[in-house]
Design a protein around this motif. Sequence first.
Motif, mmCIF file in Angstrom:
data_model
loop_
_atom_site.group_PDB
_atom_site.id
_atom_site.type_symbol
_atom_site.label_atom_id
_atom_site.label_comp_id
_atom_site.label_asym_id
_atom_site.label_seq_id
_atom_site.Cartn_x
_atom_site.Cartn_y
_atom_site.Cartn_z
ATOM 1 N N MET A 179 -9.548 -4.914 16.392
ATOM 2 C CA MET A 179 -8.606 -5.984 16.080
ATOM 3 C C MET A 179 -7.165 -5.462 16.126
ATOM 4 S SD MET A 179 -10.593 -8.495 15.779
ATOM 5 C CE MET A 179 -12.277 -8.197 16.288
ATOM 6 N N GLN A 180 -6.238 -6.366 16.468
ATOM 7 C CA GLN A 180 -4.850 -5.944 16.648
ATOM 8 C C GLN A 180 -3.891 -6.940 16.025
ATOM 9 O OE1 GLN A 180 -3.470 -6.016 20.693
ATOM 10 N NE2 GLN A 180 -1.751 -4.633 20.293
ATOM 11 N N ASP A 181 -2.919 -6.417 15.287
ATOM 12 C CA ASP A 181 -1.809 -7.204 14.771
ATOM 13 C C ASP A 181 -0.624 -6.970 15.707
ATOM 14 O OD1 ASP A 181 0.218 -8.443 13.436
ATOM 15 O OD2 ASP A 181 -0.198 -7.520 11.488
ATOM 16 N N PRO A 182 -0.190 -7.982 16.488
ATOM 17 C CA PRO A 182 0.873 -7.767 17.488
ATOM 18 C C PRO A 182 2.221 -7.415 16.884
ATOM 19 C CG PRO A 182 0.337 -10.105 17.301
ATOM 20 C CD PRO A 182 -0.684 -9.375 16.497
ATOM 21 N N GLU A 183 2.418 -7.632 15.591
ATOM 22 C CA GLU A 183 3.692 -7.291 14.970
ATOM 23 C C GLU A 183 3.869 -5.787 14.817
ATOM 24 O OE1 GLU A 183 4.189 -9.353 11.330
ATOM 25 O OE2 GLU A 183 4.188 -11.351 12.230
ATOM 26 N N ILE A 188 -4.133 0.172 19.018
ATOM 27 C CA ILE A 188 -5.313 -0.452 18.417
ATOM 28 C C ILE A 188 -6.216 0.638 17.841
ATOM 29 C CG2 ILE A 188 -7.365 -1.823 18.902
ATOM 30 C CD1 ILE A 188 -5.849 -3.216 21.084
ATOM 31 N N GLY A 189 -6.697 0.410 16.631
ATOM 32 C CA GLY A 189 -7.560 1.376 15.970
ATOM 33 C C GLY A 189 -6.828 2.402 15.142
ATOM 34 N N SER A 190 -5.494 2.363 15.139
ATOM 35 C CA SER A 190 -4.722 3.312 14.339
ATOM 36 C C SER A 190 -4.780 2.922 12.869
ATOM 37 C CB SER A 190 -3.269 3.343 14.813
ATOM 38 O OG SER A 190 -2.652 2.078 14.613
ATOM 39 N N VAL A 191 -4.292 3.819 12.030
ATOM 40 C CA VAL A 191 -4.324 3.570 10.584
ATOM 41 C C VAL A 191 -3.520 2.331 10.224
ATOM 42 C CG1 VAL A 191 -3.674 4.507 8.347
ATOM 43 C CG2 VAL A 191 -4.691 5.998 10.058
ATOM 44 N N ALA A 192 -2.333 2.183 10.821
ATOM 45 C CA ALA A 192 -1.486 1.036 10.498
ATOM 46 C C ALA A 192 -2.152 -0.277 10.896
ATOM 47 C CB ALA A 192 -0.128 1.177 11.202
ATOM 48 N N GLN A 193 -2.778 -0.301 12.077
ATOM 49 C CA GLN A 193 -3.451 -1.516 12.538
ATOM 50 C C GLN A 193 -4.625 -1.871 11.620
ATOM 51 O OE1 GLN A 193 -2.825 -3.727 14.780
ATOM 52 N NE2 GLN A 193 -1.349 -2.845 16.192
ATOM 53 N N ILE A 194 -5.444 -0.903 11.290
ATOM 54 C CA ILE A 194 -6.620 -1.171 10.452
ATOM 55 C C ILE A 194 -6.194 -1.632 9.063
ATOM 56 C CG2 ILE A 194 -8.587 -0.076 9.323
ATOM 57 C CD1 ILE A 194 -8.899 1.649 11.798
ATOM 58 N N ARG A 195 -5.133 -1.009 8.528
ATOM 59 C CA ARG A 195 -4.650 -1.404 7.209
ATOM 60 C C ARG A 195 -4.150 -2.845 7.229
ATOM 61 N NH1 ARG A 195 -0.784 2.059 6.758
ATOM 62 N NH2 ARG A 195 -1.870 3.669 5.560
ATOM 63 N N SER A 196 -3.398 -3.209 8.256
ATOM 64 C CA SER A 196 -2.848 -4.563 8.347
ATOM 65 C C SER A 196 -3.950 -5.608 8.547
ATOM 66 C CB SER A 196 -1.835 -4.628 9.499
ATOM 67 O OG SER A 196 -1.353 -5.940 9.681
ATOM 68 N N VAL A 197 -4.891 -5.311 9.450
ATOM 69 C CA VAL A 197 -5.981 -6.256 9.726
ATOM 70 C C VAL A 197 -6.847 -6.467 8.489
ATOM 71 C CG1 VAL A 197 -8.115 -6.547 11.037
ATOM 72 C CG2 VAL A 197 -6.027 -5.825 12.207
ATOM 73 N N ALA A 199 -6.019 -6.023 5.367
ATOM 74 C CA ALA A 199 -5.259 -6.744 4.342
ATOM 75 C C ALA A 199 -5.261 -8.242 4.618
ATOM 76 C CB ALA A 199 -3.828 -6.209 4.281
ATOM 77 N N SER A 200 -5.122 -8.633 5.883
ATOM 78 C CA SER A 200 -5.163 -10.061 6.232
ATOM 79 C C SER A 200 -6.528 -10.660 5.935
ATOM 80 C CB SER A 200 -4.818 -10.242 7.711
ATOM 81 O OG SER A 200 -3.526 -9.754 8.007
ATOM 82 N N LEU A 201 -7.597 -9.926 6.262
ATOM 83 C CA LEU A 201 -8.951 -10.420 6.003
ATOM 84 C C LEU A 201 -9.229 -10.493 4.504
ATOM 85 C CD1 LEU A 201 -10.848 -8.421 8.771
ATOM 86 C CD2 LEU A 201 -10.345 -10.867 8.764
ATOM 87 N N GLU A 231 -12.094 1.766 2.890
ATOM 88 C CA GLU A 231 -13.133 1.631 1.870
ATOM 89 C C GLU A 231 -12.548 1.199 0.531
ATOM 90 O OE1 GLU A 231 -15.794 4.913 1.606
ATOM 91 O OE2 GLU A 231 -15.784 5.300 3.765
ATOM 92 N N HIS A 232 -11.309 1.594 0.254
ATOM 93 C CA HIS A 232 -10.693 1.224 -1.017
ATOM 94 C C HIS A 232 -10.370 -0.270 -1.079
ATOM 95 C CE1 HIS A 232 -10.720 5.339 -1.903
ATOM 96 N NE2 HIS A 232 -9.573 5.694 -1.366
ATOM 97 N N MET A 233 -10.114 -0.886 0.060
ATOM 98 C CA MET A 233 -9.657 -2.268 0.074
ATOM 99 C C MET A 233 -10.794 -3.284 -0.021
ATOM 100 S SD MET A 233 -6.730 -1.914 3.032
ATOM 101 C CE MET A 233 -6.072 -3.560 2.866
ATOM 102 N N VAL A 234 -12.004 -2.898 0.348
ATOM 103 C CA VAL A 234 -13.107 -3.855 0.395
ATOM 104 C C VAL A 234 -13.886 -3.837 -0.928
ATOM 105 C CG1 VAL A 234 -13.291 -3.590 2.884
ATOM 106 C CG2 VAL A 234 -14.719 -2.192 1.404
ATOM 107 N N ASP A 235 -14.742 -4.843 -1.100
ATOM 108 C CA ASP A 235 -15.554 -4.935 -2.314
ATOM 109 C C ASP A 235 -16.821 -4.102 -2.225
ATOM 110 O OD1 ASP A 235 -13.861 -6.873 -3.618
ATOM 111 O OD2 ASP A 235 -14.644 -8.368 -2.225
ATOM 112 N N THR A 236 -17.428 -4.088 -1.051
ATOM 113 C CA THR A 236 -18.711 -3.421 -0.874
ATOM 114 C C THR A 236 -18.679 -2.612 0.413
ATOM 115 O OG1 THR A 236 -19.824 -5.266 -1.974
ATOM 116 C CG2 THR A 236 -21.207 -3.753 -0.723
ATOM 117 N N VAL A 237 -19.215 -1.393 0.339
ATOM 118 C CA VAL A 237 -19.338 -0.532 1.515
ATOM 119 C C VAL A 237 -20.808 -0.195 1.702
ATOM 120 C CG1 VAL A 237 -18.683 1.638 2.622
ATOM 121 C CG2 VAL A 237 -17.049 0.452 1.144
#
Length: 457
Positions: A179-183, A188-197, A199-201, A231-237
């Motif tokens: 997934m990619q945040d165009p802003e 794609i797949g970098s730490v910043a992209q994964i963190r942003s995606v 957070a939106s979800l 892993e810190h952002m989600v409820d279940t891993v």
Amino acid sequence: MAKSKTRYVCQSCGYISPRYLGRCPNCGEWNTLVEEVEEKAAVKSQANARTTIAGQKVKPQLLKEVTAKETPRVVTENGELNRVLGGGIVPGSLVLIGGDPGIGKSTLLLQLSGELAQKSKVLYVSGEESANQIKMRADRLGVGGSEFYLYPETDMPSILANIDELKPDYVIIDSVQTMQDPELTSAIGSVAQIRSVTASLMQVAKVNGITVFIVGHVTKGGAIAGPKILEHMVDTVLYFEGDMHRTYRILRAVKNRFGSTNEIGVFDMREDGLKEVKNPSEIFLEERLKGATGSAVVVSVEGTRPILAEIQALVTPTAFGNAKRTTNGLDHNRVSLIMAVLEKRSGLLLQNQDAYLKAAGGVKLDEPAIDLAIAVSLVSSYRDEETSPGDCFIGELGLTGEVRRVSRIEARVNEAAKLGFKRAFVPKHNLDGWTFPANMQVIGVQTLNETLKEVFR
């Protein structure tokens, strides 16, 4: 025009450095720092506040005004998945599923989506496959559903717009690394992209009560890529484990805000999809040889489920100066500790013996109650004497050679009795307060030497 600033972000742990470093000073990994354009901090407007699909903005509430009613879980037809999730799917939760490529993550979620789509609306977002490819796999698995929507897309604004339009009950993201945040200018797949995606979800899940399942790729080290912040952002891993040369898969919870983290679910991978295994003990014991030495059966507990597994040991004289210790499915340090106890308290000369131990069937065992079975299997191989096929062993070993009590002894012994075992060696201090099975002899032992005398008469 101002010159854009760059920074270097570790793809393993998220550490940020102003200059390139060969080795990350935070996690110690080599060649993981990737150059990214530093984003300017934008002023957050009121439009960026949490807003539901209906357009209602989240406002502060007094604690006494918040209703504390329990959210009802959605119980699926897959009993193993329900067990690992803590009793069913919690609406509005964010669930991360990780595992090796080809292990069955997408198959599990596709089957789950087809079941949920019978009564609810499901949006399956794939960044790796086209709609035709997913349809081919769904036909092979016999998956359908009147409210099952496919959406092959990687652009996050488009995905969020379709979520607002469809208002689904469940969203599947396969996978978050695509997934990619165009802003963001990072790859794609970098730490910043994964963190942003993520957070939106997370905002979509928490504000609107939509359950979101996301698939995460794993690194060569077995950790979910991109990095621990995911892993810190989600409820279940959940981790999907298994040997590519075997058909059995184990779904293990390593984080769960709504249930136990010790639960496992066992599945069998077949041509028509994943099938749950309701009695995994039979699988782990079905190929056990009668009369073999170096074998002992233990009753381990994974969450609420007792599981019988075979521990195998092979002790042989070393051909080199230093004895070798190799384990598979068992903790190496635990085995070394038990071998030291056997040498000191039971008189076994193991310092010139190579020892190879494994938990048969691909299961991983890591609890104190397996100590006694490990010790018995080592002695059986060392003396080349077989153990009785009707014996099982439960107990923790202390450094002085005592057998210490363990938890849930009644459930362990009853599970062994169901599978036809005749004798159970348990800690003597565990004998009080429960009723023994009628078809099983329960022997209470206080020391390791007492156990060995009874087993190897």
